[in-house]
Design a protein around this motif. Structure first.
Motif, short mmCIF file in Angstrom:
data_model
loop_
_atom_site.label_atom_id
_atom_site.label_comp_id
_atom_site.label_asym_id
_atom_site.label_seq_id
_atom_site.Cartn_x
_atom_site.Cartn_y
_atom_site.Cartn_z
N VAL A 192 -41.65 19.68 2.51
CA VAL A 192 -41.82 18.28 2.64
C VAL A 192 -43.19 17.72 2.30
N SER A 195 -43.75 12.59 3.85
CA SER A 195 -42.77 11.69 4.76
C SER A 195 -43.20 10.71 5.56
N ASP A 210 -44.63 17.00 7.27
CA ASP A 210 -44.97 17.62 6.00
C ASP A 210 -45.39 19.06 6.07
N ALA A 239 -41.23 9.94 0.57
CA ALA A 239 -41.10 11.63 0.98
C ALA A 239 -40.12 12.35 -0.33
N ALA A 253 -38.89 16.66 -0.93
CA ALA A 253 -38.53 17.89 -0.31
C ALA A 253 -38.08 18.76 -1.28
N ARG A 256 -36.33 10.08 -1.77
CA ARG A 256 -35.57 8.90 -1.22
C ARG A 256 -35.68 7.62 -1.96
N TRP A 271 -30.56 13.15 1.29
CA TRP A 271 -31.49 13.41 2.34
C TRP A 271 -30.83 13.37 3.76
N GLU A 309 -30.22 16.08 7.24
CA GLU A 309 -30.92 15.95 8.47
C GLU A 309 -30.20 16.91 9.70
N THR A 313 -36.48 10.28 8.60
CA THR A 313 -37.63 9.51 8.21
C THR A 313 -37.44 7.97 8.77
#
Length: 175
Positions: free
Chosen positions: A74, A77, A83, A135, A137, A154, A163, A167, A173
């Motif tokens: 990541v 973020s 991160d 962000a 990833a 994002r 995203w 989670e 975020t």
């Protein structure tokens, strides 16, 4: 796994025996015509004496047997401690991921719903022009017995939703 191997071998033996029983009467009537194939031979006074061995199939590991392992990276973020690069292992949950148990539970839920959280947004999808931040990833590894190499951002509504589907594998975020 051993039980599956034993059951596969037993099923193969049973199928071979059934095949031998079905082939033997028909084969003895016309053994000389097919003897050159090497499948069976005829001996003096007795019909079928030998069939070629039938190979046993090897068991194929199922998705349930495969261990899920990921490297999650990541960046940007905006969250302290989010991160970086983390290892995530499931079944059992572990690795350096901060929320390994919750992340593995989420992946198991998505698998039970037969959803692929690593699939990219379809090219013809119309997405809202909503910017969710810088962000990014990348997730690589193995999930449900198949290789994964997926990137996330994002930059629009579709990517934000993608995203959020992952989670807590990916950090939240949202404020």
């Amino acid at each position: 796994m051993l039980r599956r191997l034993v059951l596969t071998a037993a099923a193969s033996v049973a199928a071979s025996a059934a095949m031998l029983g079905a082939v033997a009467p028909a084969a003895s009537a016309d053994a000389s015509a097919r003897a050159d194939t090497g499948t069976f031979t005829e001996s003096a006074g007795s019909g079928l004496t030998r069939l070629a061995p039938v190979p046993l199939p090897l068991p194929v590991p199922s998705a349930e047997d495969a261990r899920d392992e990921f490297t999650v990276t990541v960046a940007d973020s905006g969250l302290r401690g989010a991160d970086g690069t983390y290892r995530l292992k499931c079944r059992p949950a572990g690795g350096t991921h901060q929320q390994a148990r919750a992340a593995c539970d989420r992946l198991a839920q998505l698998a039970s719903e037969q959803r692929d959280p690593f699939a990219p947004v379809a090219k013809d999808t119309q997405c809202t022009m909503l910017y969710g931040g810088d962000a990014t990833a990348r997730i690589t590894g193995t999930w449900q017995g198949r290789a994964v190499d997926a990137t996330f951002n994002r930059k629009n509504g579709c990517e934000i939703a993608r995203w959020q589907t992952l989670e807590p594998v990916l950090p939240s975020t949202r404020a």
